[in-house]
Design a protein around this motif. Structure first.
Motif, PDB file in Angstrom:
ATOM      1  N   ALA A  39       0.859  -1.185   0.000  1.00 43.40           N
ATOM      2  CA  ALA A  39       0.000   0.000   0.000  1.00 43.40           C
ATOM      3  C   ALA A  39       0.893   1.231   0.000  1.00 43.40           C
ATOM      4  CB  ALA A  39      -0.931   0.010   1.212  1.00 43.40           C
ATOM      5  N   ASP A  40       0.439   2.283  -0.658  1.00 42.35           N
ATOM      6  CA  ASP A  40       1.264   3.479  -0.823  1.00 42.35           C
ATOM      7  C   ASP A  40       0.333   4.678  -0.999  1.00 42.35           C
ATOM      8  OD1 ASP A  40       2.979   5.505  -1.590  1.00 42.35           O
ATOM      9  OD2 ASP A  40       3.784   4.470  -3.336  1.00 42.35           O
ATOM     10  N   GLY A  41       0.418   5.641  -0.096  1.00 46.46           N
ATOM     11  CA  GLY A  41      -0.426   6.817  -0.234  1.00 46.46           C
ATOM     12  C   GLY A  41      -0.371   7.692   1.005  1.00 46.46           C
ATOM     13  N   ARG A  42      -1.241   8.694   1.047  1.00 47.22           N
ATOM     14  CA  ARG A  42      -1.324   9.553   2.215  1.00 47.22           C
ATOM     15  C   ARG A  42      -1.800   8.741   3.415  1.00 47.22           C
ATOM     16  NH1 ARG A  42      -4.272  12.446  -1.498  1.00 47.22           N
ATOM     17  NH2 ARG A  42      -6.138  12.210  -0.216  1.00 47.22           N
ATOM     18  N   PRO A  43      -1.441   9.168   4.627  1.00 42.72           N
ATOM     19  CA  PRO A  43      -1.839   8.386   5.808  1.00 42.72           C
ATOM     20  C   PRO A  43      -3.328   8.058   5.846  1.00 42.72           C
ATOM     21  CG  PRO A  43      -0.256  10.047   6.452  1.00 42.72           C
ATOM     22  CD  PRO A  43      -0.576  10.310   5.005  1.00 42.72           C
ATOM     23  N   GLU A  44      -4.153   9.036   5.515  1.00 39.08           N
ATOM     24  CA  GLU A  44      -5.598   8.794   5.580  1.00 39.08           C
ATOM     25  C   GLU A  44      -6.085   7.846   4.497  1.00 39.08           C
ATOM     26  OE1 GLU A  44      -4.961  12.962   3.758  1.00 39.08           O
ATOM     27  OE2 GLU A  44      -4.070  11.674   5.299  1.00 39.08           O
ATOM     28  N   GLU A  45      -5.269   7.617   3.462  1.00 44.32           N
ATOM     29  CA  GLU A  45      -5.637   6.687   2.401  1.00 44.32           C
ATOM     30  C   GLU A  45      -5.275   5.241   2.742  1.00 44.32           C
ATOM     31  OE1 GLU A  45      -5.138   9.460  -1.603  1.00 44.32           O
ATOM     32  OE2 GLU A  45      -3.372   8.444  -0.790  1.00 44.32           O
ATOM     33  N   VAL A  46      -4.152   5.036   3.410  1.00 41.19           N
ATOM     34  CA  VAL A  46      -3.656   3.665   3.594  1.00 41.19           C
ATOM     35  C   VAL A  46      -3.743   3.159   5.026  1.00 41.19           C
ATOM     36  CG1 VAL A  46      -2.108   3.880   1.625  1.00 41.19           C
ATOM     37  CG2 VAL A  46      -1.249   4.423   3.912  1.00 41.19           C
ATOM     38  N   MET A  47      -3.876   4.058   5.994  1.00 39.77           N
ATOM     39  CA  MET A  47      -3.954   3.629   7.394  1.00 39.77           C
ATOM     40  C   MET A  47      -5.412   3.289   7.702  1.00 39.77           C
ATOM     41  SD  MET A  47      -1.933   3.115  10.056  1.00 39.77           S
ATOM     42  CE  MET A  47      -0.517   4.217   9.992  1.00 39.77           C
ATOM     43  N   ASN A  48      -5.787   2.067   7.418  1.00 45.54           N
ATOM     44  CA  ASN A  48      -7.153   1.628   7.680  1.00 45.54           C
ATOM     45  C   ASN A  48      -7.132   0.222   8.248  1.00 45.54           C
ATOM     46  OD1 ASN A  48      -7.183  -0.289   5.384  1.00 45.54           O
ATOM     47  ND2 ASN A  48      -7.171   1.578   4.138  1.00 45.54           N
ATOM     48  N   ALA A  49      -8.262  -0.204   8.797  1.00 44.95           N
ATOM     49  CA  ALA A  49      -8.328  -1.475   9.514  1.00 44.95           C
ATOM     50  C   ALA A  49      -7.987  -2.643   8.609  1.00 44.95           C
ATOM     51  CB  ALA A  49      -9.716  -1.645  10.126  1.00 44.95           C
ATOM     52  N   ALA A  50      -8.424  -2.596   7.351  1.00 45.95           N
ATOM     53  CA  ALA A  50      -8.166  -3.716   6.445  1.00 45.95           C
ATOM     54  C   ALA A  50      -6.679  -3.878   6.173  1.00 45.95           C
ATOM     55  CB  ALA A  50      -8.929  -3.499   5.131  1.00 45.95           C
ATOM     56  N   ASN A  51      -5.967  -2.777   5.906  1.00 46.47           N
ATOM     57  CA  ASN A  51      -4.530  -2.864   5.650  1.00 46.47           C
ATOM     58  C   ASN A  51      -3.762  -3.304   6.895  1.00 46.47           C
ATOM     59  OD1 ASN A  51      -4.634  -2.213   2.958  1.00 46.47           O
ATOM     60  ND2 ASN A  51      -4.082  -0.055   3.242  1.00 46.47           N
ATOM     61  N   LEU A  52      -4.150  -2.814   8.057  1.00 48.21           N
ATOM     62  CA  LEU A  52      -3.462  -3.202   9.285  1.00 48.21           C
ATOM     63  C   LEU A  52      -3.638  -4.693   9.557  1.00 48.21           C
ATOM     64  CD1 LEU A  52      -4.309  -0.149  11.562  1.00 48.21           C
ATOM     65  CD2 LEU A  52      -2.167  -0.612  10.356  1.00 48.21           C
ATOM     66  N   ALA A  53      -4.823  -5.228   9.255  1.00 47.69           N
ATOM     67  CA  ALA A  53      -5.042  -6.661   9.442  1.00 47.69           C
ATOM     68  C   ALA A  53      -4.235  -7.474   8.437  1.00 47.69           C
ATOM     69  CB  ALA A  53      -6.531  -6.976   9.302  1.00 47.69           C
ATOM     70  N   ALA A  54      -4.227  -7.030   7.187  1.00 47.42           N
ATOM     71  CA  ALA A  54      -3.575  -7.800   6.135  1.00 47.42           C
ATOM     72  C   ALA A  54      -2.053  -7.747   6.230  1.00 47.42           C
ATOM     73  CB  ALA A  54      -4.027  -7.288   4.767  1.00 47.42           C
ATOM     74  N   ILE A  55      -1.502  -6.600   6.613  1.00 49.17           N
ATOM     75  CA  ILE A  55      -0.047  -6.423   6.586  1.00 49.17           C
ATOM     76  C   ILE A  55       0.596  -6.747   7.927  1.00 49.17           C
ATOM     77  CG2 ILE A  55       1.775  -4.695   6.286  1.00 49.17           C
ATOM     78  CD1 ILE A  55      -0.111  -3.329   4.236  1.00 49.17           C
ATOM     79  N   PHE A  56      -0.068  -6.350   9.019  1.00 49.02           N
ATOM     80  CA  PHE A  56       0.518  -6.538  10.350  1.00 49.02           C
ATOM     81  C   PHE A  56      -0.136  -7.662  11.151  1.00 49.02           C
ATOM     82  CE2 PHE A  56       1.449  -2.168   9.210  1.00 49.02           C
ATOM     83  CZ  PHE A  56       2.767  -2.013   9.621  1.00 49.02           C
ATOM     84  N   GLY A  57      -1.231  -8.231  10.637  1.00 48.53           N
ATOM     85  CA  GLY A  57      -1.966  -9.207  11.425  1.00 48.53           C
ATOM     86  C   GLY A  57      -2.541  -8.592  12.677  1.00 48.53           C
ATOM     87  N   LEU A  58      -3.011  -7.351  12.564  1.00 51.27           N
ATOM     88  CA  LEU A  58      -3.449  -6.577  13.720  1.00 51.27           C
ATOM     89  C   LEU A  58      -4.902  -6.186  13.574  1.00 51.27           C
ATOM     90  CD1 LEU A  58      -2.607  -4.961  16.323  1.00 51.27           C
ATOM     91  CD2 LEU A  58      -2.145  -3.039  14.783  1.00 51.27           C
TER      92      LEU A  58
END
Length: 264
Positions: A215-234
């Motif tokens: 994922a690549d973009g402004r914080p408000e574009e990429v910092m979301n629950a789906a990305n955190l779950a998929a990338i960090f397992g969080l």
């Protein structure tokens, strides 16, 4: 500019086919779980590692074609846990940043003194100038290391986890220094672990997992629950800071990282 960059460590690729344009006037922050390749990528951009394939270009020129001195005049790197030479005063430590600008034919000059003073003033280290660097606290020492990098007076500034082991207030000070440098037109590339620190200061966040940009973009574009779950397992809720509007991560629990990434 990175184009198709792959990096091998220990006989296997740890960075895979990365294309990335790092822009001036922005702080770009690389985040991702341990072992995802973010520090390796930073080392490749800074010439500490050579790509197995692909190309890194600086100012339109292939990085591999620059001499070490030419590269050091264009970009400064602050690695993780830099080694402090014994017996240096703070001013002497900061003065090491002027090394790429010196040669047998160029003596120390008032321009060098001015660069050092500007860097120390910007990092609030002038009052530490005559103190032994080894006697400083961790936060004070980190500001001095950053002053050394700023004294190099390059257009590109790269830092690998500059806030690790620092108190939160010092982390904020360090990130504010880097944000001001980016706002003044520099290209700033930082590796961070702290998600909320990245979201609070970055102009752009690049999320990595398993050696790839996910994922690549402004914080408000990429910092979301789906990305955190998929990338960090969080498992986390993401809310907007009521003052700045920037995203804030509220962790709930850890779980296995998913296979897909859902962009904002």
């Amino acid at each position: 500019m990175l184009s198709g960059v792959c990096v091998a460590r220990g006989g296997r690729n740890v960075v895979h086919d990365v294309g990335l344009e790092i822009l001036p006037g922005q702080m770009t922050v690389l985040i991702g779980p341990n072992g995802c390749g973010k520090s390796t990528l930073l080392k490749t951009v800074s010439r500490l590692l050579a790509p197995a394939s692909g190309e890194v270009r600086i100012g339109g020129r292939p990085l591999a074609g620059l001499s070490g001195r030419e590269a050091a005049r264009q970009m400064a790197l602050l690695p993780q846990s830099p080694i402090l030479p014994e017996g240096l005063r703070v001013r002497d430590l900061v003065a090491l940043g002027r090394h790429p600008h010196r040669s047998l034919l160029r003596a120390w000059s008032p321009a060098d003194d001015a660069a050092i003073e500007r860097a120390m003033r910007e990092t609030a280290t002038l009052d530490l100038a005559d103190r032994p660097a080894e006697a400083l606290s961790g936060g004070q020492r980190q500001r001095c290391w950053i002053a050394m990098a700023l004294a190099q007076e390059t257009g590109i500034l790269m830092l690998d986890e500059p806030t690790t082991y620092l108190d939160l207030s010092v982390q904020m000070e360090v990130m504010a220094i880097l944000a001001r440098r980016a706002a003044a037109g520099a290209t700033v590339l930082v590796v961070l672990h702290e998600l909320n620190l990245a979201a609070a200061f970055a102009d752009r966040i690049v999320m990595m997992r398993a050696g790839r940009i996910m994922a690549d973009g402004r914080p408000e574009e990429v910092m979301n629950a789906a990305n955190l779950a998929a990338i960090f397992g969080l498992r986390a809720d993401v809310i907007a800071d009521p003052v700045t509007g920037r995203p804030v991560c509220l962790p709930r629990e850890a779980g296995g990282a998913q296979q897909g990434v859902v962009p904002a």
